[in-house]
Design a protein around this motif. Structure first.
Motif, PDB file in Angstrom:
ATOM      1  N   ASN A 136      -7.471   1.273  -1.339  1.00 46.89           N
ATOM      2  CA  ASN A 136      -6.882   0.242  -0.478  1.00 46.89           C
ATOM      3  C   ASN A 136      -5.593  -0.299  -1.076  1.00 46.89           C
ATOM      4  N   PHE A 137      -5.601  -0.517  -2.385  1.00 47.85           N
ATOM      5  CA  PHE A 137      -4.393  -1.003  -3.044  1.00 47.85           C
ATOM      6  C   PHE A 137      -3.264   0.027  -2.917  1.00 47.85           C
ATOM      7  N   LEU A 138      -3.551   1.263  -3.200  1.00 48.25           N
ATOM      8  CA  LEU A 138      -2.525   2.305  -3.116  1.00 48.25           C
ATOM      9  C   LEU A 138      -2.017   2.469  -1.680  1.00 48.25           C
ATOM     10  N   ASN A 139      -2.906   2.340  -0.706  1.00 43.69           N
ATOM     11  CA  ASN A 139      -2.505   2.441   0.696  1.00 43.69           C
ATOM     12  C   ASN A 139      -1.670   1.242   1.151  1.00 43.69           C
ATOM     13  N   SER A 140      -1.761   0.121   0.439  1.00 45.41           N
ATOM     14  CA  SER A 140      -0.992  -1.075   0.827  1.00 45.41           C
ATOM     15  C   SER A 140       0.448  -1.046   0.319  1.00 45.41           C
ATOM     16  N   ILE A 141       0.763  -0.132  -0.565  1.00 43.30           N
ATOM     17  CA  ILE A 141       2.126  -0.046  -1.104  1.00 43.30           C
ATOM     18  C   ILE A 141       3.037   0.558  -0.034  1.00 43.30           C
ATOM     19  N   PRO A 142       4.162  -0.122   0.273  1.00 45.97           N
ATOM     20  CA  PRO A 142       5.080   0.411   1.292  1.00 45.97           C
ATOM     21  C   PRO A 142       5.550   1.822   0.932  1.00 45.97           C
TER      22      PRO A 142
END
Length: 161
Positions: free
Chosen positions: A12-18
């Protein structure tokens, strides 16, 4: 061969990075027009925001969101029915119910955006000769792709035809 457990927090964190960048070839931010309310004026012919109901304000914001997707020059060539979306009048109209505000620069090119039916957003743009010109005091560049909103015109009283 070891089996690893999925780490959903990490994913989820990695997917939240623009994943887009201002430097991308496909980025068109510099072409999108901007709306500026710093010259907004309340006139006896125009309205204030509290004179519009929630539905009217919602429609206005929806239009601004859509209009912001392209340059002002794009909207000069688009029509809503038989009406152009964006029109540059040039000078302040003679046949109007509005009074010309004194705080608007004399170089202003008076313009309007069609919102719906009789509803218009009145304002100005700055002349093309100011494109990329640096202001002598601020050191910042002028932006000819900004529409400076001056009046809300619910009854099409700015440029009477």
């Amino acid at each position: 061969m070891a089996k690893y457990k999925r780490n959903s927090r990490k994913e989820n964190f990695l997917n939240s990075i623009p994943t887009t960048s201002l430097d991308d070839d496909s980025n068109d931010l510099t072409m999108r027009c901007k709306f500026n309310f710093s010259y907004f004026t309340i006139d006896e012919a125009g309205q204030n925001f509290n004179d519009w109901n929630q539905n009217e304000l919602s429609k206005l914001l929806d239009k601004l969101k859509e209009y912001s997707k392209f340059a002002l020059s794009h909207w000069e060539h688009q029509k809503v029915g038989r009406y152009p979306v964006f029109v540059k009048y040039g000078s302040f109209p003679i046949n109007t119910d509005f009074k010309q505000p004194k705080h608007i620069p004399h170089q202003a090119i008076w313009s309007r955006f069609h919102i719906e039916n009789r509803v218009r957003l009145i304002g100005f743009v700055i002349p093309d000769e100011y494109y990329d010109k640096i202001h002598q005091t601020t050191g910042k560049r002028f932006d000819t792709n900004t529409f400076y909103i001056v009046f809300l015109d619910k009854e099409h009283r700015f440029y009477k035809t």
